[in-house]
Write an enzyme that holds these catalytic residues in place. Structure first.
Site, PDB file in Angstrom:
ATOM      1  N   ASP A 240       0.864  -1.152   0.000  1.00  0.00           N
ATOM      2  CA  ASP A 240       0.000   0.000   0.000  1.00  0.00           C
ATOM      3  C   ASP A 240       0.920   1.227   0.000  1.00  0.00           C
ATOM      4  OD1 ASP A 240      -3.235   0.529   1.594  1.00  0.00           O
ATOM      5  OD2 ASP A 240      -2.156   1.683   0.068  1.00  0.00           O
TER       6      ASP A 240
HETATM    7  C1  GLC Z   1      -4.401   4.216  -0.170  1.00  0.00           C
HETATM    8  C2  GLC Z   1      -5.339   3.060   0.027  1.00  0.00           C
HETATM    9  C3  GLC Z   1      -5.383   2.090  -1.122  1.00  0.00           C
HETATM   10  C4  GLC Z   1      -5.231   2.847  -2.432  1.00  0.00           C
HETATM   11  C5  GLC Z   1      -3.838   3.441  -2.453  1.00  0.00           C
HETATM   12  C6  GLC Z   1      -3.611   4.264  -3.726  1.00  0.00           C
HETATM   13  O1  GLC Z   1      -3.656   4.483   0.971  1.00  0.00           O
HETATM   14  O2  GLC Z   1      -5.189   2.333   1.251  1.00  0.00           O
HETATM   15  O3  GLC Z   1      -6.648   1.394  -1.059  1.00  0.00           O
HETATM   16  O4  GLC Z   1      -5.419   1.974  -3.545  1.00  0.00           O
HETATM   17  O5  GLC Z   1      -3.557   4.239  -1.312  1.00  0.00           O
HETATM   18  O6  GLC Z   1      -4.419   5.393  -3.729  1.00  0.00           O
END
Ligand code: GLC
Length: 604
Positions: A240
């Site tokens: 993430d």
């Molecule tokens: C965020 C979210 C994830 C998302 C990513 C990109 O922190 O937890 O679900 O796809 O960043 O935006």
């Protein structure tokens, strides 16, 4: 299970062979320049970038170009569908496949080849801030919904099953350690991820949180033993964003294949560890091969119909309206005598516009665009049909007089209600009440892990940028977990006063998860859940209230009568224990009735 043909496999192996060791290593982190993103996020365009990674231009590999998300394409302007929880309430896997396909098509029109969806985290407690992004409390249903979404999506772009695993508390997501027994993990929290892996999803996103003492993105048991060895996953695992990793060497050795969105920890420290034999070349090669394999698999996917005209096209708008209507859950629809002394009367809904002179639509949410949170899954729609606008469009052709009141002055709202044949109260939440949360970042201690002083400026600057992107000055307000599961007290009081002013009162709930409604649900004859219904939500509401579509939605979670009947939920806790039971199963185990049980829903 293999997601590619022997031909694709040998093509990918051939490309890997032609990459130098340095090029292979470079593939393992995203290309984004965090400083540039901070400026862009604060800039006039304020849209999500294409998150790029894992390209090898010398070999004609264009790399990954990622966009979010579960509600539609979170870049530029796109069709804003009802949130995933609303679609889960439709219990219609064919519909979810069509939504996935439409989002996949629009992702390609935006220049992407990866869509960071579906979100599969199980709804363990309705207070979870990102409940709206997932498909409910039941593992089997989550898995089938996610598989259907991926079937449709991957006709055009790579999917990403997220967030592995046990990411069901929002405000502590960067730091919380989730303790769960192996039996419960395998029986309750993993089967839906495995179902989507078995469907052939191209990638998985590891969660921010820690699982049984190890960060998910550095958790060998989770990423290698279970996901890759036991389940045979041959796609790639990405972290993430930004705070998903704390040690690049530990992450790559645990089975992480890609740090996103930029290189913070998968840097020269991994190269040095490789030289010292602390990381094996075979692990680097495996990570690079997984990234190449899925790119080769998807390079020829799609039908070439990706012009800008498909974004929010008539077909996708109609699909958004259909999905919103099919997600509506009718919880209560009781007879209301037209006048005192009449017989028991007929159920309040569907409304017959020919027998109505005036409809009052009341509440702070009745006539404002409200499609869900403003986190990573936020979609900028070309327009949003509000509940009031949708009802007005459907009823004024019948000569019905429409009155709107924001409910801020109870006496005025009661008088408006009393003067109408039917009163519709729109109540619930918006992005300030629940949703993805940036308030507690950078996680404590994270900045000192950053390799170089200038990078240490990034987290605070990212928070400032996130604040700007959400259009909020001052302290970051948006999102977070719901500490209270009732409506705002003012709304509960408003419902009571409107019900007292007009016996023919319908409450329409805009939410992403369960609402405790014991204070008022017995006082009104009609209750339905509209959810965060997307850009066509107002038309969908009218379709249901006027009977153009019969309500068919059912609850993807149980609604309890008390928060005491739920699992513990502490968004401030550093360590939490996930048990075997939650939702309807926990109510049954405790021998307490739900206000409305799992899969409950009425129709006409
Ligand atoms: C965020 C979210 C994830 C998302 C990513 C990109 O922190 O937890 O679900 O796809 O960043 O935006």
């Amino acid at each position: 299970m293999a997601t590619v043909s022997p031909q694709v496999e040998s093509r990918a192996a051939e490309l890997l062979r032609r990459l130098t060791p340095a090029e292979r290593l470079r593939m393992l982190a995203g290309d984004r320049d965090l400083y540039r993103d901070m400026l862009d996020a604060a800039g006039p365009e304020r849209t999500a970038p294409l998150y790029s990674a894992a390209g090898a231009p010398r070999l004609g590999l264009g790399g990954l170009l990622c966009v979010d998300g579960p509600r539609g394409v979170a870049r530029g302007v796109s069709t804003c569908f009802p949130v995933a929880m609303a679609r889960a309430a439709a219990f219609d896997y064919g519909l979810e496949e069509r939504v996935g396909e439409a989002i996949g098509r629009e992702a390609r029109a935006h220049g992407a080849n990866v869509c960071l969806a579906p979100c599969l985290n199980l709804l363990r407690h309705p207070g979870w801030g990102r409940a709206q992004e997932t498909y409910g409390e039941n593992s089997q249903h989550i898995g089938e919904m996610g598989a259907a979404f991926v079937r449709g999506l991957q006709r055009h772009v790579m999917g990403c099953a997220k967030h592995l695993a046990c990411n069901s508390i929002e405000e502590s997501r960067f730091t919380v350690d989730v303790r769960v027994s192996p039996e419960t993990l395998h029986r309750v929290y993993l089967p839906h991820f495995k179902r989507v892996v078995d469907e052939g999803v191209a990638s998985v996103m590891s969660a921010y949180n820690s699982l049984n003492g190890e960060w998910c993105s550095q958790n060998h048991r989770l990423l290698t033993a279970i996901l890759k060895e036991e389940w045979g996953f041959d796609g790639f695992v990405m972290s993430d964003w930004v705070f998903g990793i704390r040690d690049g060497v530990a992450a790559v050795n645990a089975g992480l294949d890609l740090e996103m969105p930029s290189r913070i920890f998968m840097d020269d420290r991994v190269a040095k560890a490789l030289e010292r034999g602390l990381v094996s070349q075979s692990r680097i090669d495996d990570a690079a091969l997984r990234l190449i394999r899925q790119q080769v698999r998807f390079v020829s996917v799609g039908d070439g119909e990706y012009g800008a005209e498909i974004i929010a096209c008539d077909e996708h708008r109609a699909l958004a309206r259909e999905a919103a209507a099919k997600g509506v859950v009718l919880l209560k629809n009781e007879p209301v005598p037209r006048d005192e002394g009449d017989g028991p009367g007929r159920p309040l809904l569907p409304l017959d516009p020919r027998s109505i002179r005036r409809v009052a639509v009341i509440g702070r949410l009745a006539d404002v665009p409200n499609t869900g949170d403003r986190g990573s899954s936020h979609v900028k729609a070309p327009y949003v049909v509000t509940p009031f606008a949708g009802l007005r469009a459907a009823l004024t052709p019948f000569g019905v007089d429409m009155v709107h009141d924001d409910g801020s002055k109870s006496e005025r709202a009661s008088a408006v209600a009393a003067g109408a044949d039917v009163a519709v109260v729109v109540a619930g939440y918006d992005y300030r009440d629940e949703g993805e949360y940036m308030g507690r970042f950078p996680p404590a201690g994270f900045e000192k892990l950053l390799p170089r002083p200038p990078l240490r400026l990034v987290p605070k600057a990212l928070m400032a940028a996130a604040r700007l992107r959400r259009g909020q000055g001052g302290p970051l307000q948006g999102g977070g977990d719901r500490r209270s599961l009732t409506l705002h007290q003012a709304e509960e009081m408003l419902i009571e006063s409107i019900a007292a002013a007009n016996r023919r009162t319908i409450v329409v709930l805009v939410c992403g998860s369960a609402v405790l409604m014991e204070r008022w649900r017995h006082a009104v004859p009609g209750i339905l859940i509209l959810w965060y219904a997307g850009m066509e939500g107002g038309h969908a509401l009218a379709d249901i209230l006027l009977g153009a579509r019969r309500p068919s939605g059912r609850l993807p979670f149980a609604i309890p009568t008390s928060a005491d009947h739920l699992p513990s939920f502490d968004p401030d806790a550093a360590v939490v224990e996930y048990g075997e039971l939650h939702g309807q199963a926990l109510l049954d185990h405790r021998g307490v009735a739900a206000a409305y049980p799992y899969r409950f829903g009425l129709t006409y």
